[in-house]
Design a protein around this motif. Sequence first.
Motif, PDB file in Angstrom:
ATOM      1  N   SER A  65      -8.028   5.985  -5.749  1.00 17.69           N
ATOM      2  CA  SER A  65      -7.476   6.953  -6.486  1.00 17.69           C
ATOM      3  C   SER A  65      -6.732   6.465  -8.025  1.00 17.69           C
ATOM      4  O   SER A  65      -6.838   7.132  -8.796  1.00 17.69           O
ATOM      5  CB  SER A  65      -6.167   7.580  -5.740  1.00 17.69           C
ATOM      6  OG  SER A  65      -5.099   6.504  -5.514  1.00 17.69           O
ATOM      7  N   LYS A 120       4.430   7.140  -5.257  1.00 16.56           N
ATOM      8  CA  LYS A 120       5.035   6.705  -6.351  1.00 16.56           C
ATOM      9  C   LYS A 120       6.358   7.257  -6.644  1.00 16.56           C
ATOM     10  O   LYS A 120       7.243   6.709  -7.233  1.00 16.56           O
ATOM     11  CB  LYS A 120       3.906   6.958  -7.612  1.00 16.56           C
ATOM     12  CG  LYS A 120       2.718   6.362  -7.470  1.00 16.56           C
ATOM     13  CD  LYS A 120       1.573   6.850  -8.460  1.00 16.56           C
ATOM     14  CE  LYS A 120       0.206   6.324  -8.385  1.00 16.56           C
ATOM     15  NZ  LYS A 120      -0.364   6.873  -7.228  1.00 16.56           N
ATOM     16  N   VAL A 156      -5.982   4.193  -1.906  1.00 15.33           N
ATOM     17  CA  VAL A 156      -5.054   3.983  -3.214  1.00 15.33           C
ATOM     18  C   VAL A 156      -5.680   3.432  -4.351  1.00 15.33           C
ATOM     19  O   VAL A 156      -5.308   3.911  -5.194  1.00 15.33           O
ATOM     20  CB  VAL A 156      -3.791   3.004  -2.900  1.00 15.33           C
ATOM     21  CG1 VAL A 156      -2.935   2.687  -3.949  1.00 15.33           C
ATOM     22  CG2 VAL A 156      -2.810   3.967  -1.823  1.00 15.33           C
ATOM     23  N   THR A 162      -5.183   1.345   1.972  1.00 12.46           N
ATOM     24  CA  THR A 162      -5.256   0.484   0.586  1.00 12.46           C
ATOM     25  C   THR A 162      -6.571   0.597  -0.169  1.00 12.46           C
ATOM     26  O   THR A 162      -6.353   0.860  -1.398  1.00 12.46           O
ATOM     27  CB  THR A 162      -5.461  -0.918   1.252  1.00 12.46           C
ATOM     28  OG1 THR A 162      -4.294  -1.045   1.897  1.00 12.46           O
ATOM     29  CG2 THR A 162      -5.398  -1.972  -0.129  1.00 12.46           C
ATOM     30  N   THR A 176       0.822  -1.095  -0.064  1.00 10.29           N
ATOM     31  CA  THR A 176       0.166   0.008  -0.049  1.00 10.29           C
ATOM     32  C   THR A 176       0.812   1.262  -0.086  1.00 10.29           C
ATOM     33  O   THR A 176       0.710   2.295  -0.744  1.00 10.29           O
ATOM     34  CB  THR A 176      -0.811   0.112   1.196  1.00 10.29           C
ATOM     35  OG1 THR A 176      -1.834  -1.169   1.301  1.00 10.29           O
ATOM     36  CG2 THR A 176      -1.988   1.375   1.280  1.00 10.29           C
ATOM     37  N   HIS A 189       1.164   3.754  -3.085  1.00  8.36           N
ATOM     38  CA  HIS A 189       0.807   5.093  -2.704  1.00  8.36           C
ATOM     39  C   HIS A 189       1.747   6.317  -3.069  1.00  8.36           C
ATOM     40  O   HIS A 189       1.569   7.399  -3.828  1.00  8.36           O
ATOM     41  CB  HIS A 189       0.234   5.269  -1.209  1.00  8.36           C
ATOM     42  CG  HIS A 189      -0.193   6.763  -0.822  1.00  8.36           C
ATOM     43  ND1 HIS A 189      -1.108   7.570  -1.169  1.00  8.36           N
ATOM     44  CD2 HIS A 189       0.682   7.732   0.154  1.00  8.36           C
ATOM     45  CE1 HIS A 189      -1.239   8.688  -0.679  1.00  8.36           C
ATOM     46  NE2 HIS A 189       0.172   8.805   0.094  1.00  8.36           N
TER      47      HIS A 189
END
Length: 1756
Positions: free
Chosen positions: A1625, A1497, A1622, A1619, A1491, A1495
């Motif tokens: 999104s 990146k 994420v 989680t 996660t 999230h």
Amino acid sequence: MAESEMSVRSCRELWTILLGRSALREPAQIEAELDRHWERLQQGLGYYKAPSSSSAARVKENKDVAQPLKDFGLRISKLLNLDEFQSVQLLQCYLQEDYRGTRDSLKVVLKDERQSQALLLKIADYYYEERMCLLRCVILLLTYFQDQRHPYMDQYCSCVHKLDKDLVSNCQSQLENLFKAEAPTWETHGNLMTERRVSRWFVQCLREQSLLLEIIFLYHAYFEMSPSDLLNLTKMFKEQGFGLRQTNRHLIDKSMDALVNRIGYLSSLILVEGMDIDFLHKCALDDTKEDHEFAKASDIVKEMDQLLVTFGDIPHQGPVLMAWVLLRHTLKPGATSSLVINKISAASLQLDVFKYLSTMLKALELSGNNCTASTAKMCIYGLLAFTVTSFQVERLQTDNAGTQSLNLIDAACEVLSASTLAEDFWETKPNMGLGVILDLAVGMFPHMVRPLLQLLTALVSNKSTTKKVYNFLSRMSFYTQVYKHKPNDIISSDDETQWKRKTTKLLYPLGQCFGTGQTNLRMPPGVLGRVSFASEQGYVVRWNYSYSAWTLFTCEVEMLLLVVSTADVMAQCARVKPILDLIHKIISTDWNKSDSLLPLTSRIYMLLQRLTSIINPPVDVIASCVNCLSVLAARLPGKVWAHLHHIGFLPFAPSPLTNLSHAQKLKAGSYGNLLVHIEQPRGVYPVTIAFLRLITTLVKGQLGRTQNTGLIPCVLLVLKEMLPTYHKWRYSTYGVRERIGCLILELIHAILNLSPEGEEQGRSPNLVSLCIYCLANREAGQAVVNIMGVGVDTIDVVLAAQPSGCGSEGPGQILIQTVQLAFSITNNVIRLKPPSNTVSPLEQALTQHNGHGNNLIVVLAKYIYHKHDPALPRLAIQLLKRLATVAPMSIYACLGSDAAAIRDAFLTRLQSKTEDMRIKVMILEFLTVAVETQPGLIELFLNLEVKDGNEGSKEFLLGEWSCLHVVLDLIDSKQQGKYWCPPLLHRAALAFLLALWQDRRDSAISVLRKKERFWENLITPLFGTLTPPSEITEPCVLETCAFVMKIVGLEIYYVVSGSLEQTLKDGLQKFSNARRYDYWSQYVKSLVCHMAEKEDEGICYFPETQMLISAWRMLLILSTSHSDVMHLTEDSTKLKLFMDVLDATKAALTTSTSVSCLRLGSMMATLLLILLKQWRSVVAAAPDILSPLSLILESVLQADQQLMERTKAKLFSALISVLQIQGLDGGQTSQLPLLLQSVCETVKDEAQALMDSTRHLSQVGDAMEEEVSMETDSPQGPQKDQRDGVCVLALHLAKELCRTDEDGEHWVSVMRKVPVLSSVLGAMELSLRSKRNLYFTEAALHLLLTLARTPQGAAAVAGAGVIQTICLPLLSVYEASSDGTSQSFSRKSQDSACWPGVYRLCMSLMESLLKTLRYNFINEALDFVGVHQERILQCLNAVRTVQSLACLDEADHTVGFLLQLSSFCKEWQFHLPKLLRDVQVNLCYLCQTCTYLLHSKKMLHHYLQAKNGEPMPPGPLPRTQQPSQSVTKDVAAAAAAGGGGGGEREEAEQKALLAVQCSLLKILSKTLASLQHFTPDCCQILLDQCMDLAEYRTLFALSFTTSAFDPDVAPSFGTLLATINVALSMLSEMEKKKEPVSLSIVSLSSSEEIQALKSLLMFTMENCFYVLISQAVRCLKDPSILPRDKQRLKQELSSELSTLLSSLFRHFRRGSPSSPASGILPSTQPKPPTPGSKPSHEGQEPFIQLVQAFVRLVQR
């Protein structure tokens, strides 16, 4: 005056053409040459005119000749007294043929006085050679113009009739001129005419006289001479003293005696031939004497009488006098002529005419034209025959009667050695002709053995005459004996003229020594004998006794064996030697007589043993014995060898030779002692010559292959003691040394040409290896080098010194033959010598530079100047070619200052249209090799000149002396088929061009490309129609087409399509339009089929076929990637080509089992495989391919396995491709069982072989192999583990077949018959334990994985003991290495083969088996997870530190296996409770890690960059500090290598990041799915109030903080909420199609990938919600949790979930994918209460309804 007037063909070139040694070999071409030059031949030496003012004016007016050449031509004219115009012509011919410099050096030579004088003298020698060649041309015509066997007889005949009598009259006048010519002086011919040059001129004068006399003699042998001509010639010869009274006889020295004698011999023969004795004899027999010319010319007869009476005592006059006596006695036998006849005949006998005839014939035989010698024998045959017929033999004898008789017999023997005369002899009556001489010899036999046997030996010429000689000796009726005193056991007549024997007489005293059974002759009582001669000295008695002379010969041999140790041995040897010579001649001529002669031949061995042991052995008799054995050895090598070995004649080794270091222990044998103690001191070597011939015969026979070890001592003697020193021995006869050298080299050449199949393999040396070793490393090699270093000048001197027209036995010819053998031997030694790091002495000698710069390379190159025998320069160039290939040197540097001149000589011969084609081919082959290995030399021959360019770019032009001019002429399509461009030469030119393209000689290629019509001429052969394969006569045409294909292919491959020459593009378009692809495909197929069908008949053009198939294969492979340029785009054409390749492969691999056909099949199989891969769309539409491939495989599996290893692999790969492209149609399922059985049997056998190999390697150890070497091929051994090996590909094919047979209808029965699973599992277990055979292990696991997907397959795999195979041995795959570093998680790409990949496959296999077998496999699964628990837990933790795709892939496989195992929580809890708890905790942490990474990146991007080479602070785990290649670096490097800028690099990094994110998402989804099984069922916990909460642990902490990348922070409800956030999104990003800096999913992925990603995100959210709700309710119901915490839990969840729900509502209004719970990641857990089945709108999604219900629950 045109230049063509100056350009004439030299006499030497004309002679070469007439001999058939040039390119002009057709009868029509020879006829054209004779028509063009017959007048020159008729004029003879008169063709060369004296200087004249008109000729000088012609030269002066000629504008086409440079002034320096004109001036030099005038100097030549003065020196040679030659016409000025012809002098300039001579100069031009010399410059063209014999000048050894360049055109530039010629200018310097002409200006320098000293150099120009040397050039003048060379041209003088060239002029003398021209005159000789002109006369040789005439002799050649006269030699063969009536020979039916000669190919140009008709052309020669018509020319001779054109020449007519003018030829003889011209020759006579030229002969007189030469005889009377005054010797030149420096006053008349310039200051160069020194004494030495005058002597040279006189030798030339004598030679020309000899040739002119030879012409006259040969002419009159066919055309009769008039009496007046005879009278004139007699006067002339008498005046000249038959050559002894030369005008310049003061110049004669000893070296000229042979020439002077030859002039006398020919003069004598001409006069005898002019009297036409044969016709005279015929007239006498027919009583038509008046028909003879001299019967009508009484005046001339009288004049001749007066002339001959005044003859002196010159020996050459003897035959003339005898012939005239016959003529006068036959035509006018009256009393008036008897006085003249008696006087002349007495004179001839006093001149010892018979001895003279014998000497003359021997001399002519040794030094001269064979035809002249045989014609002379015919002439003398007539003379002798008529003489002994006309006069009684007694009248022909003078005081010394016995000697005269022997001389007469000697002369008869020389005459009868001509084969045709021997046949004529047996057809004449015994009392006529030479039959009288035979009777004379019989009258002396056996008192004198030699005369009769010498005569009969000469009479053996063919099988019929052999039979007559044998029968004649078998039926002897007279026995002549000589008695000193009258014996007691006879009765004599009163007048003592007749005797009669009273008792039986043993003719040989053999019984006392050898016993009663010995062969002997017994003369019975009553035999009458006539006493032919009686005196006080003794009696000559001729007994009327019939016996076989062969029995007598046996007795003579026995007598020699008896008296061998007595004083009589030499006398008896003199009697036995003629017997041995006769035996030798008989069995040489007719082998069938050898059985009849066995009593004699079997005694030769004993004779040899006895004679070699005496103090003074008779070498001539020993040589005769060895010569007889040589003939026997040709048919019975084993028998002869055994006997010789037994008697110890040959050198031998006391014990077997194991290596060459024991060579000093050899014994010389009887022959070795003879050589050292007898022959060398005397300087005569008959035994050595016979010994060398015997050993050569034994080597060439089967003995050289079967018992070559026994011959090693003999060959060692030759190599160590003879070859290095023979030139230093003492010789008493000229020419013997050269003959011995030639025989030694013939022996070595025969050994080196022994076929390798017959050579014994092993440690002990064989003949070939012995020769190679001695020549490469000992003095023998230097001796061969010295022979090659003789040089062209020495050979020219020897040739010039020998008499005209010496046949194959002249000293010059023997020297040439010896040098040729030295070339061939050296070439073979270099070719066959085993590779070595050290340079052998032979190679050093070949390549060293000496102080004077005259190294061997220059000597070899200068053989190009030799013109006599075309084989000599050809072999020299062949050796140069070999040296250019293997020797580490620059030939250009070795040539030094001679390089340009030698280049010009090479190109001159290459350009000549009359040059021998084989030399031109060899020159081109040499240049072809030089392209790659000799850069300096090839630049010299290319002779490219730089053209001045305005823009500074280099442009090249062809220089005047560029070899490319010739090559372009040879490939010109207009020249093909002409005599100067035969197919072999065309092929050699194209091979040279191909070498330029292969070596990328861009300067030369750029010039060639721009040449007009170059590409058109080049590809012309591809448009021709070849003869069908069954009718091929010139296989080189196949190579020609192959070279063209390769050149075109290389051009297409290297040159960008847009830059190709337009002419080439047009040619390729034309090629396609003309349907040539179809033609060549069909032709190649028919060629392969023909080779396969006719292999047993010995088709001899396999290399050419292989070359063509290779080239065609290259073109087709290129067409797969350059179809637009090659215009091969039509699917129908491609399908036709593909099916032809398939048919050809089938023909080659199923029709024949020969090695050559199997090689062709392997080549075609490679092409088939490549086309299968590249033309998938074409193959998909093709008819049934599987059936022929199955047939091919079946045939290949039965062939030689070692030879077919690679072919099997190709076929397996092809079958895999076909199954993937076409699959199995309904009609093809019948192939499946057979195919499966073949493949399974192969797998079983290969697995067993692999096990044996692995065990062997494990036992002996493998120190050379790295412990972790997984990227290379398998360890060395008999069975290799390779990615494309047979075993690996067979496993993959088995996998494809099992996948096709989903229901197990066939594979189950096959695997019951063939125990393939047990073999595979056994080999795999061994491989895992020893960590070997990586590719095999991977392929085996793939097969097991395929089987495990079906219940039947899974049961079979499990039942075969897969868990025992994998579970414990798998530990060795990932255990720590010796340095303590872990081998667990590398950053290697997961695509490359590696042992971690094997571990991942094992994990997948366990997952698949558990999924399929469920409870039947749970115990095994728990065993597996228990054994590997440490690795499993490490793997779950490693995701946080290593984000390589390989590591993530392992985590994915591990979580997948745990997902299946989580369905069996109770069993797990019962067996491994602690591990279950650890796994649950680690899965929660893994969820948190994934996660966070998804999230953050940017953080993930940073990690990926830093851990692949960019700076990064040291981490806590050392193993993460040693990354290898990861996907990011791979892709980024590829992008950078491609020349891309920053944008491309960024895109590559984004793709790598996306790949990592997808992997993380998969792991996350499976992790949550697994956790779902460790948390209470939602329905149950919500509805069942009595549920036991203690059964389920709390997995997540009661905290709502954001997910952290810290191992100390426990996973919490905040982790689950994060989680979901994420995932939501990421879904929103994809829906909005945004492109943030960190990720651009839409731009990097296809629509299918995006849809799959969306489904995966929905699945993740579902499972996350499920786990969240279940854990929340678990906490709310848990009495141990404080109410305050429960209240906080409700508040936080209510708030967070409400927010999430609103976000979800917004998302679903835009539409969302359904949950893939049953699609992408199917699981065995019960479906959640609200499974997603299809897209629905807000409020309708089941899991959202569940969340809403839960929110309402917590809000209450």
